[in-house]
Design a protein around this motif. Sequence first.
Motif, PDB file in Angstrom:
ATOM      1  N   UNK A   7       0.819  -1.229   0.000  1.00 29.05           N
ATOM      2  CA  UNK A   7       0.000   0.000   0.000  1.00 29.05           C
ATOM      3  C   UNK A   7       0.846   1.268   0.000  1.00 29.05           C
ATOM      4  N   UNK A   8       2.155   1.140   0.092  1.00 23.73           N
ATOM      5  CA  UNK A   8       2.988   2.347   0.168  1.00 23.73           C
ATOM      6  C   UNK A   8       2.802   3.272  -1.044  1.00 23.73           C
ATOM      7  N   UNK A   9       2.759   2.737  -2.280  1.00 27.28           N
ATOM      8  CA  UNK A   9       2.545   3.652  -3.425  1.00 27.28           C
ATOM      9  C   UNK A   9       1.224   4.411  -3.318  1.00 27.28           C
ATOM     10  N   UNK A  10       0.202   3.727  -2.848  1.00 25.99           N
ATOM     11  CA  UNK A  10      -1.112   4.383  -2.716  1.00 25.99           C
ATOM     12  C   UNK A  10      -1.075   5.435  -1.603  1.00 25.99           C
ATOM     13  N   UNK A  11      -0.346   5.145  -0.538  1.00 28.74           N
ATOM     14  CA  UNK A  11      -0.196   6.116   0.547  1.00 28.74           C
ATOM     15  C   UNK A  11       0.477   7.384   0.018  1.00 28.74           C
ATOM     16  N   UNK A  12       1.448   7.187  -0.842  1.00 22.17           N
ATOM     17  CA  UNK A  12       2.156   8.322  -1.418  1.00 22.17           C
ATOM     18  C   UNK A  12       1.206   9.155  -2.287  1.00 22.17           C
ATOM     19  N   UNK A  13       0.439   8.473  -3.151  1.00 23.14           N
ATOM     20  CA  UNK A  13      -0.493   9.189  -4.038  1.00 23.14           C
ATOM     21  C   UNK A  13      -1.570   9.929  -3.250  1.00 23.14           C
ATOM     22  N   UNK A  14      -2.157   9.220  -2.295  1.00 24.14           N
ATOM     23  CA  UNK A  14      -3.222   9.862  -1.506  1.00 24.14           C
ATOM     24  C   UNK A  14      -2.672  11.065  -0.740  1.00 24.14           C
ATOM     25  N   UNK A  15      -1.449  10.945  -0.256  1.00 28.10           N
ATOM     26  CA  UNK A  15      -0.822  12.051   0.464  1.00 28.10           C
ATOM     27  C   UNK A  15      -0.627  13.250  -0.449  1.00 28.10           C
ATOM     28  N   UNK A  16      -0.081  13.013  -1.627  1.00 21.49           N
ATOM     29  CA  UNK A  16       0.151  14.121  -2.577  1.00 21.49           C
ATOM     30  C   UNK A  16      -1.165  14.774  -2.984  1.00 21.49           C
ATOM     31  N   UNK A  17      -2.226  13.983  -2.916  1.00 23.53           N
ATOM     32  CA  UNK A  17      -3.571  14.459  -3.221  1.00 23.53           C
ATOM     33  C   UNK A  17      -4.206  15.238  -2.064  1.00 23.53           C
ATOM     34  N   UNK A  18      -3.511  15.358  -0.955  1.00 23.45           N
ATOM     35  CA  UNK A  18      -4.052  16.068   0.203  1.00 23.45           C
ATOM     36  C   UNK A  18      -5.012  15.241   1.026  1.00 23.45           C
ATOM     37  N   UNK A  19      -4.969  13.916   0.871  1.00 22.08           N
ATOM     38  CA  UNK A  19      -5.951  13.076   1.572  1.00 22.08           C
ATOM     39  C   UNK A  19      -5.341  12.258   2.708  1.00 22.08           C
ATOM     40  N   UNK A  20      -4.084  12.497   2.995  1.00 24.92           N
ATOM     41  CA  UNK A  20      -3.451  11.911   4.193  1.00 24.92           C
ATOM     42  C   UNK A  20      -3.067  13.086   5.075  1.00 24.92           C
ATOM     43  N   UNK A  21      -3.575  13.102   6.292  1.00 21.65           N
ATOM     44  CA  UNK A  21      -3.431  14.266   7.164  1.00 21.65           C
ATOM     45  C   UNK A  21      -2.637  13.907   8.412  1.00 21.65           C
ATOM     46  N   UNK A  22      -1.764  14.837   8.800  1.00 21.28           N
ATOM     47  CA  UNK A  22      -1.004  14.628  10.029  1.00 21.28           C
ATOM     48  C   UNK A  22      -1.941  14.503  11.230  1.00 21.28           C
ATOM     49  N   UNK A  23      -1.768  13.426  11.970  1.00 20.34           N
ATOM     50  CA  UNK A  23      -2.443  13.233  13.249  1.00 20.34           C
ATOM     51  C   UNK A  23      -1.431  12.580  14.170  1.00 20.34           C
ATOM     52  N   UNK A  24      -1.541  12.840  15.477  1.00 24.83           N
ATOM     53  CA  UNK A  24      -0.496  12.326  16.376  1.00 24.83           C
ATOM     54  C   UNK A  24      -1.002  11.597  17.620  1.00 24.83           C
ATOM     55  N   UNK A  25      -2.220  11.910  18.068  1.00 24.03           N
ATOM     56  CA  UNK A  25      -2.716  11.402  19.361  1.00 24.03           C
ATOM     57  C   UNK A  25      -2.100  12.131  20.558  1.00 24.03           C
ATOM     58  N   UNK A  26      -1.406  13.258  20.319  1.00 23.40           N
ATOM     59  CA  UNK A  26      -0.916  14.061  21.438  1.00 23.40           C
ATOM     60  C   UNK A  26      -2.097  14.385  22.358  1.00 23.40           C
TER      61      UNK A  26
END
Length: 303
Positions: free
Chosen positions: A245-264
């Motif tokens: 799934x790494x290639x898809x993670x990269x594409x979705x991220x570049x598309x603005x659909x992977x967002x930083x979250x941390x659980x802080x």
Amino acid sequence: MTESRSVPGPAADADVPAFWRALGLPGLIDVHVHFMPPRLMEAVWEYFAEPGPLIGHEWPVRYREPEEARIARLRDMGVRAFSSLAYPHRPGMAESLNGWLGGFAERVPETLRTATFFAEPGADGYVRRALDEGARVFKAHLQVGGFDPRVPELDGVWGALADAGTPVIVHAGSGPVANGFTGPGPFGEVLARHPRLTAIIAHLGAPEFDGFFALADRYERVRLDTTMSFTDFSGHSLGGFPESLLPRLRELGLDGRVLLGTDFPNIPYPYAHQLEALAALGFGDAWLRAVCWEGAAKLFDLQ
Ligand SMILES: [Zn+2]
């Protein structure tokens, strides 16, 4: 790969501003931060300190400190906008949580005003009220809440959120321990009924990455948050992310659909480690910019 350069991840929290500056960003946006009424926060920390059935292993919370100190930390690191996720573990508490969360957002201007709900009669009434009062993001915790997202009491809730275009962060994955109605099946049925819902799948859907990525492929408004992913700790608690799934993670991220979250603040390692883990993927600076700022800035209309 069109870009191989990657700004190195920060080694310590004090290095976080140098990280986003090197990327050319104005700061960070963290969509998955917890603030809740002090007594509830204490109860959550107690639960992490003596792992109960929903955790399953040791989880020493690193930032167990007063609210003011936690807000100051986020400010010092340059987290310009963050959610304040709180969630009910039983019926009858969501509405008062929403009252507290509204007050928190008024006190702390960086907050993306957050609200929540439980599967219970009247949920759509208080969700609509929260929307009217300016909630910008909701949290639904299917793992802790243990409720079925498909129940009729929630149909109006999902519909109202879809109509408003207001994102809902959904902990629908079965990590760290399966409970209730987690997994891509039940929430997939919600999306089938409400395909325009802007759902942000927490923890990249861990551990059911394939199923939740398939939902992101099918529904263009679905996003994923990075919370705890790829950290040293997640190998123990959230399962391994499949290489396929790494290639898809990269594409979705570049598309603005992977967002930083941390659980802080409920994490057992320094905040910086999440950023370090993302940088270590080697997807390049454009990907980090999209994940750490641009995707969320677009979604929440931040400058
Ligand atoms: Zn969380």
